[in-house]
Design a protein around this motif. Sequence first.
Motif, mmCIF file in Angstrom:
data_model
loop_
_atom_site.group_PDB
_atom_site.id
_atom_site.type_symbol
_atom_site.label_atom_id
_atom_site.label_comp_id
_atom_site.label_asym_id
_atom_site.label_seq_id
_atom_site.Cartn_x
_atom_site.Cartn_y
_atom_site.Cartn_z
ATOM 1 N N PHE A 35 82.794 46.897 76.349
ATOM 2 C CA PHE A 35 81.928 47.817 75.635
ATOM 3 C C PHE A 35 81.822 49.095 76.447
ATOM 4 C CE2 PHE A 35 80.424 44.307 72.783
ATOM 5 C CZ PHE A 35 80.848 44.641 71.656
ATOM 6 N N THR A 36 82.715 49.100 77.600
ATOM 7 C CA THR A 36 82.643 50.188 78.592
ATOM 8 C C THR A 36 84.138 51.126 78.159
ATOM 9 O OG1 THR A 36 83.823 49.230 80.260
ATOM 10 C CG2 THR A 36 81.445 49.027 80.564
ATOM 11 N N ARG A 37 84.901 50.601 77.490
ATOM 12 C CA ARG A 37 85.987 51.328 76.999
ATOM 13 C C ARG A 37 85.962 51.422 75.561
ATOM 14 N NH1 ARG A 37 89.661 47.273 76.899
ATOM 15 N NH2 ARG A 37 91.617 49.104 76.530
ATOM 16 N N PRO A 38 86.760 52.369 74.927
ATOM 17 C CA PRO A 38 86.883 52.577 73.337
ATOM 18 C C PRO A 38 87.070 51.395 72.541
ATOM 19 C CG PRO A 38 88.012 54.271 74.874
ATOM 20 C CD PRO A 38 87.610 53.130 75.716
ATOM 21 N N GLU B 201 74.870 54.821 68.613
ATOM 22 C CA GLU B 201 74.049 54.976 70.086
ATOM 23 C C GLU B 201 75.031 53.883 71.071
ATOM 24 O OE1 GLU B 201 70.122 53.880 69.286
ATOM 25 O OE2 GLU B 201 69.615 55.745 68.345
ATOM 26 N N ARG B 202 75.496 52.848 70.543
ATOM 27 C CA ARG B 202 76.226 51.616 71.375
ATOM 28 C C ARG B 202 77.661 52.165 71.671
ATOM 29 N NH1 ARG B 202 73.162 47.069 72.118
ATOM 30 N NH2 ARG B 202 74.929 46.661 73.509
ATOM 31 N N MET B 203 78.091 53.390 71.021
ATOM 32 C CA MET B 203 79.506 53.819 71.269
ATOM 33 C C MET B 203 79.612 54.448 72.630
ATOM 34 S SD MET B 203 80.664 54.851 67.448
ATOM 35 C CE MET B 203 81.600 53.600 66.467
ATOM 36 N N VAL B 204 80.903 54.535 73.148
ATOM 37 C CA VAL B 204 81.269 55.445 74.334
ATOM 38 C C VAL B 204 82.376 56.441 73.763
ATOM 39 C CG1 VAL B 204 80.620 53.491 75.970
ATOM 40 C CG2 VAL B 204 83.077 53.977 75.041
ATOM 41 N N PRO B 205 82.368 57.437 74.488
ATOM 42 C CA PRO B 205 83.319 58.471 74.046
ATOM 43 C C PRO B 205 84.719 57.784 73.821
ATOM 44 C CG PRO B 205 82.304 59.267 75.904
ATOM 45 C CD PRO B 205 81.845 57.834 75.914
ATOM 46 N N CYS C 99 85.380 55.854 71.178
ATOM 47 C CA CYS C 99 85.185 54.899 70.338
ATOM 48 C C CYS C 99 85.170 55.703 68.637
ATOM 49 C CB CYS C 99 83.653 54.375 70.249
ATOM 50 S SG CYS C 99 83.480 53.243 71.625
#
Length: 275
Positions: free
Chosen positions: A153-156, A183-187, A189
């Motif tokens: 989850f640290t990656r798209p 909110e749980r998404m990273v750039p 996603c």
Amino acid sequence: MDDSRRAPEGVDPTIPNIARMYDYYLGGKDNFAADREAAEKMLAIGRQMGNDGREVARENRGFLRRAVRHLAESGITQFVDIGAGLPTQENVHQVARRHAPGSRVVYVDNDPVVLTHARALLADNPETIVAAGDLRDPDAVFDDPGVRAHIDFTRPFAVLLVSVLHFVTDDEDADRITARIRERMVPGCHLVLSHIRTNDEVAEEAVVESKKVYAATSSGGLVGRPFKRIESFFDGLEILEPGLVPVQAWRPDVPWDVPVDMDRTGIFGAVGRMP
């Protein structure tokens, strides 16, 4: 064989189930008499409104396939399909791996029938797992140890909410669910979402009858929402072209030669990207 003998332990085959109804719309065989009866009622309501319910289901499935293909070709190799439903043709893992070999997929559902069938189908597929989870508790999905071991989850990654949010009948719950997922998404996603869109011209009788059918299912209800409400589920995301449109008009495989009626009822879909 009668339905009570076919049903997995803990499943009441006399209560219609939305995943099995959808399976019936798509021509599948993993459904019970109660599912078929409820589905036929919905098909009849659709015909009164000038819609072919089976075609609507196929169009929605086509949207999912094209969205996953686009994301896989764009470099997304992680997919979380929440409310995945029963396995059918052109599943997420099949499409993703065709265009991005090595893609990892998690199917999430809270229906024991769905989980049983999916686990049997995917037993020899280490890149795809099945997890028990509920759309209404997205944190439990993201924090599930098995899911976290499978998805970085640290990656798209992409989250799929395809024709599932309209079974959350409370607007505040729908807002909370989608906000927490964002909110749980990273750039990088993406959110893939389709939803029943309604307007004031829909016959009130058809709306009432549809709600009655789905109120008797295990989902507990169905609600269509207006365009702006569906669009709000993408707040903070960049909605990819062509925007929120009828699912059959989202990047069709062949040129779409029918004018897009943005005031129509039906299933609308879009893909949003976290900047």
